[in-house]
Each structure stands twice: as C-alpha cells, then as structure tokens.
Design a protein around this motif. Structure first.
Motif, PDB file in Angstrom:
ATOM      1  N   ARG A 151     -56.015  30.329  21.757  1.00 33.08           N
ATOM      2  CA  ARG A 151     -56.457  31.542  21.068  1.00 33.08           C
ATOM      3  C   ARG A 151     -57.764  32.105  21.623  1.00 33.08           C
ATOM      4  NH1 ARG A 151     -56.748  29.603  14.993  1.00 33.08           N
ATOM      5  NH2 ARG A 151     -57.431  27.722  16.109  1.00 33.08           N
ATOM      6  N   PHE A 152     -58.630  31.256  22.159  1.00 35.08           N
ATOM      7  CA  PHE A 152     -59.974  31.694  22.512  1.00 35.08           C
ATOM      8  C   PHE A 152     -60.206  31.615  24.013  1.00 35.08           C
ATOM      9  CE2 PHE A 152     -60.052  30.026  18.203  1.00 35.08           C
ATOM     10  CZ  PHE A 152     -60.576  31.103  17.519  1.00 35.08           C
ATOM     11  N   LYS A 153     -60.963  32.571  24.500  1.00 34.21           N
ATOM     12  CA  LYS A 153     -61.316  32.618  25.915  1.00 34.21           C
ATOM     13  C   LYS A 153     -62.827  32.495  26.036  1.00 34.21           C
ATOM     14  CE  LYS A 153     -60.966  35.467  30.085  1.00 34.21           C
ATOM     15  NZ  LYS A 153     -60.439  36.722  30.675  1.00 34.21           N
ATOM     16  N   TRP A 154     -63.263  31.439  26.731  1.00 36.91           N
ATOM     17  CA  TRP A 154     -64.690  31.229  26.961  1.00 36.91           C
ATOM     18  C   TRP A 154     -65.104  31.899  28.263  1.00 36.91           C
ATOM     19  CZ3 TRP A 154     -68.078  28.468  23.756  1.00 36.91           C
ATOM     20  CH2 TRP A 154     -67.485  27.864  22.647  1.00 36.91           C
ATOM     21  N   VAL A 155     -66.185  32.632  28.228  1.00 38.68           N
ATOM     22  CA  VAL A 155     -66.692  33.358  29.388  1.00 38.68           C
ATOM     23  C   VAL A 155     -68.043  32.772  29.786  1.00 38.68           C
ATOM     24  CG1 VAL A 155     -67.355  35.617  30.307  1.00 38.68           C
ATOM     25  CG2 VAL A 155     -65.510  35.447  28.605  1.00 38.68           C
ATOM     26  N   GLY A 156     -68.204  32.494  31.067  1.00 38.52           N
ATOM     27  CA  GLY A 156     -69.477  31.998  31.559  1.00 38.52           C
ATOM     28  C   GLY A 156     -69.687  30.507  31.390  1.00 38.52           C
ATOM     29  N   LEU A 157     -68.634  29.750  31.095  1.00 40.00           N
ATOM     30  CA  LEU A 157     -68.792  28.305  30.979  1.00 40.00           C
ATOM     31  C   LEU A 157     -69.128  27.708  32.353  1.00 40.00           C
ATOM     32  CD1 LEU A 157     -65.884  26.968  28.702  1.00 40.00           C
ATOM     33  CD2 LEU A 157     -68.344  26.898  28.225  1.00 40.00           C
ATOM     34  N   PRO A 158     -69.991  26.721  32.413  1.00 42.69           N
ATOM     35  CA  PRO A 158     -70.226  26.027  33.691  1.00 42.69           C
ATOM     36  C   PRO A 158     -68.922  25.425  34.223  1.00 42.69           C
ATOM     37  CG  PRO A 158     -71.905  25.447  32.082  1.00 42.69           C
ATOM     38  CD  PRO A 158     -70.875  26.231  31.342  1.00 42.69           C
ATOM     39  N   ASP A 159     -68.826  25.300  35.524  1.00 36.63           N
ATOM     40  CA  ASP A 159     -67.607  24.784  36.140  1.00 36.63           C
ATOM     41  C   ASP A 159     -67.283  23.363  35.703  1.00 36.63           C
ATOM     42  OD1 ASP A 159     -67.371  27.162  37.486  1.00 36.63           O
ATOM     43  OD2 ASP A 159     -68.339  26.443  39.323  1.00 36.63           O
ATOM     44  N   THR A 160     -68.284  22.642  35.243  1.00 31.80           N
ATOM     45  CA  THR A 160     -68.058  21.251  34.848  1.00 31.80           C
ATOM     46  C   THR A 160     -67.520  21.114  33.423  1.00 31.80           C
ATOM     47  OG1 THR A 160     -70.384  21.119  34.183  1.00 31.80           O
ATOM     48  CG2 THR A 160     -69.804  20.360  36.415  1.00 31.80           C
TER      49      THR A 160
ATOM     50  N   ASP B 206     -64.486  21.701  30.896  1.00 32.00           N
ATOM     51  CA  ASP B 206     -63.036  21.922  30.858  1.00 32.00           C
ATOM     52  C   ASP B 206     -62.694  22.671  29.572  1.00 32.00           C
ATOM     53  OD1 ASP B 206     -60.274  21.807  30.697  1.00 32.00           O
ATOM     54  OD2 ASP B 206     -60.132  19.803  31.552  1.00 32.00           O
ATOM     55  N   GLU B 207     -62.327  23.950  29.704  1.00 29.77           N
ATOM     56  CA  GLU B 207     -62.043  24.771  28.522  1.00 29.77           C
ATOM     57  C   GLU B 207     -60.887  24.201  27.713  1.00 29.77           C
ATOM     58  OE1 GLU B 207     -61.432  29.493  27.443  1.00 29.77           O
ATOM     59  OE2 GLU B 207     -60.664  28.727  29.342  1.00 29.77           O
ATOM     60  N   ARG B 208     -59.877  23.713  28.408  1.00 28.22           N
ATOM     61  CA  ARG B 208     -58.733  23.126  27.708  1.00 28.22           C
ATOM     62  C   ARG B 208     -59.169  21.934  26.863  1.00 28.22           C
ATOM     63  NH1 ARG B 208     -56.460  18.494  28.440  1.00 28.22           N
ATOM     64  NH2 ARG B 208     -54.353  18.075  27.644  1.00 28.22           N
ATOM     65  N   PHE B 209     -59.944  21.026  27.473  1.00 31.77           N
ATOM     66  CA  PHE B 209     -60.402  19.842  26.746  1.00 31.77           C
ATOM     67  C   PHE B 209     -61.294  20.241  25.575  1.00 31.77           C
ATOM     68  CE2 PHE B 209     -63.411  16.369  26.032  1.00 31.77           C
ATOM     69  CZ  PHE B 209     -62.544  15.307  25.845  1.00 31.77           C
ATOM     70  N   LEU B 210     -62.114  21.261  25.774  1.00 28.71           N
ATOM     71  CA  LEU B 210     -62.992  21.729  24.706  1.00 28.71           C
ATOM     72  C   LEU B 210     -62.191  22.205  23.506  1.00 28.71           C
ATOM     73  CD1 LEU B 210     -65.663  22.677  23.459  1.00 28.71           C
ATOM     74  CD2 LEU B 210     -65.519  24.731  24.891  1.00 28.71           C
ATOM     75  N   GLU B 211     -61.173  23.055  23.751  1.00 32.28           N
ATOM     76  CA  GLU B 211     -60.372  23.584  22.651  1.00 32.28           C
ATOM     77  C   GLU B 211     -59.495  22.506  22.010  1.00 32.28           C
ATOM     78  OE1 GLU B 211     -60.321  26.324  20.948  1.00 32.28           O
ATOM     79  OE2 GLU B 211     -61.987  27.171  22.079  1.00 32.28           O
ATOM     80  N   MET B 212     -59.003  21.580  22.810  1.00 37.02           N
ATOM     81  CA  MET B 212     -58.220  20.473  22.244  1.00 37.02           C
ATOM     82  C   MET B 212     -59.098  19.609  21.338  1.00 37.02           C
ATOM     83  SD  MET B 212     -54.975  20.432  23.263  1.00 37.02           S
ATOM     84  CE  MET B 212     -54.459  18.722  23.208  1.00 37.02           C
TER      85      MET B 212
END
Length: 315
Positions: A49-58, A60-66
């Motif tokens: 549902r959510f899109k993170w913008v500007g996250l550091p490359d290190t 993991d957006e998937r792991f964060l949302e999970m």
C-alpha cells in the motif's frame, strides 16, 4: 508420532487449521485452502500500500512493510558496526515516558547477529498506526469470511447442476450412479440395464433458487469493498457506478481516506523524525494508480482501443 504428540503440529499448525481440517469429506481442506489463498492475497495488498521515497539503499522497503504488518514496529537507526542505516524488528524496553512512549528499544536482526538496546537519541521508531497494533487481524478475519462465502458459492453452484436427489431401488443404485456420471461428463445418457425402473424412482427437489448464486456473488462483492475500505484501498461500493450520486461517492471516498490516514500518518510522523535526526529527505505516500506502472495495451501505431482489440481477437 501422531498429531496429538507432535509439538510442531499442536503448537504451530494445529491452531491455524482448526476443526475444519478434521472433516472426512475433504471440505475442511478445501476451506482451509481458500482461507490461505485470501490470507496471502490480502497480505500482499497490505504490504504494497505504501511507497517510501528517499530511503537509503541499505533499507529494504519490503522487509520494512512486512515488519510493520506483522509486528507494527520497526526501528530506524545508524548501525556503527555495519556503517549503514538499518530498519529492523524491535520491541520497546525500559520505562515509558509521560506520553506512554518507550524510552528505549531492543533491536534484533540477522538471525541473532544484531541485538542492541538503543535510546531515543540514536534511533527512530516507525509504528504501523497510532494504536501500534498490526493489521494482521483484519486480514485474518476477512480471509475467513471470504473462504466461507466462496465455499457457499461453490456448494450452491454445484447444487444448481444437481437440482434433485434420486431415491431408487437398491438394486438399481449402481445404474443410477453411472447415469449421473455420464450426465456430469457430458456424455449421451445411454444405459442397457434391466434394473433401471424410472417409474419406481422418486426425486427430492434440493430447492436451490436460481437467483441465489447472484445474491451470493453480490454479497461477496460488498464484503470485498468493505475490506478494501478498512485497508484504505479505493473501491466501488455499488455494482452500477453510473448510478452513484455525488453524495454517495463523496461518502465512500471519505471513509477510504480516513482508513488510509490511519496507517499513513504514523509512517509520515516517523519519516519526519528520521529526517530531523539524520538530516535525510525521506517521505512516504499511499501508492496511487500512477505508481503501479501498469503499461497500457499497445498497437503498432499507438494505443489499442477495445474495438480494435475485439477485431483482433475475432480475426
């Protein structure tokens, strides 16, 4: 070792399978499969549902949302051992302040390789919502509801093919079974049995109204829209969109927006705190249709309209 003595079954699998899995007719397995399918589908919708913008490359957006979906908390911090930003599983520790916020966090990750106790000056908690509870319960409840209604739809659809139960002489049961099997397979109904006596057979009307299936499908559609509204995902609350008046559209959009803000506001608050502490430029937003990046159907000379698509299919 039997199921009752198997710790893995009794503590992990058994509670999720429930009594339905003990049905001898296999319907419990079918129901469990449906529930598992909807659990997976709804979970995928939640974590996308959510899109993170500007996250550091290190990060993991998937792991964060999970992590937020299952645990409702992830902690963002700079790891001095790995020299990188991380967002990992965590739990509050120590005393809470006057606003009931944890004053310290225990961060874990890497299969036990990371285990740190961090204070508010060197980490930022990312909560799933203001109540700090995961959305897992919504997915579990509606997965069970969708499985139940799907099973009901399948049973009614099957009964519409077999609208009558046949009561026949005991000697002709096998012949009737063969007759029904041929009918089910679309074969010609030809039998050469001396035991078949149509005059002695009686039937019982199962009484499945033809409109029942349509009503069940409509109920499932409404249930789906109800679930999507709770998750903050756009949906059409009525079957005929053109019949919606402006007030109805506005009312549904307001409910979707309110549900969406439940999770979005907590993430935005965390992003603002991260930016202040680490001088980053992180933002988060709800994914729109533009973010889905679904390519349009293309023809050699441009967009492929429905008329052209139909002509190509018919050709």
């Amino acid at each position: 070792m039997g199921k009752q003595g198997n710790r893995v079954y009794t503590e992990f699998y058994g509670p999720h399978l429930g009594s339905q899995s003990n049905r001898k007719d296999g319907s419990g397995d079918r129901l469990q499969l449906m529930q598992s399918m909807y659990y997976r589908v709804l979970t995928e919708l939640c974590v996308n549902r959510f899109k993170w913008v500007g996250l550091p490359d290190t990060i993991d957006e998937r792991f964060l949302e999970m992590t937020l979906f299952y645990r409702a908390l992830s902690v963002f911090y700079w790891d001095t051992d790995y020299n990188r930003y991380l967002a990992l599983r965590a739990s509050g520790s120590g005393r809470t302040n006057m606003y009931d916020n944890p004053t310290r966090f225990t961060v874990t990750g890497g299969g036990g390789m990371i285990n740190k106790n961090l204070g508010p000056k060197n980490c930022v908690p990312i909560w799933s919502n203001y109540l700090r509870m995961p959305d897992l319960d919504i997915v579990q409840v509606y997965a069970a509801k969708f499985a139940d209604i799907d099973m009901t739809i399948e049973i009614n659809a099957h009964n519409m093919r077999y609208t009558k139960a046949i009561n026949a002489d005991e000697n002709s049961v096998l012949s009737w079974k063969n007759l029904v099997s041929q009918y089910d397979g679309g074969q010609p109904l030809l039998l050469g049995s001396k035991d078949m006596n149509f005059t002695q057979a009686t039937t019982l009307d199962l009484g499945v109204p033809p409109e029942m299936l349509e009503k069940l499908l409509l109920a499932k559609s409404k249930l789906w829209n109800e679930c999507m509204t709770l998750l903050g995902i756009d949906n059409n609350p009525n079957d005929k969109k053109e019949r919606l008046v402006a007030d109805e559209v506005k009312s549904n959009d307001g409910q979707v927006a309110a549900s969406r803000s439940v999770n979005l506001n907590a993430r935005k608050q965390a992003a603002e705190q991260i930016n202040r502490l680490y001088h980053l430029n992180i933002d988060v937003k709800f994914r729109s249709e533009e973010d889905l990046e679904i390519p349009p159907l293309m023809a050699s000379d441009g967009l492929l309209d429905m008329g052209e698509m139909r002509r190509q299919v018919e050709a």
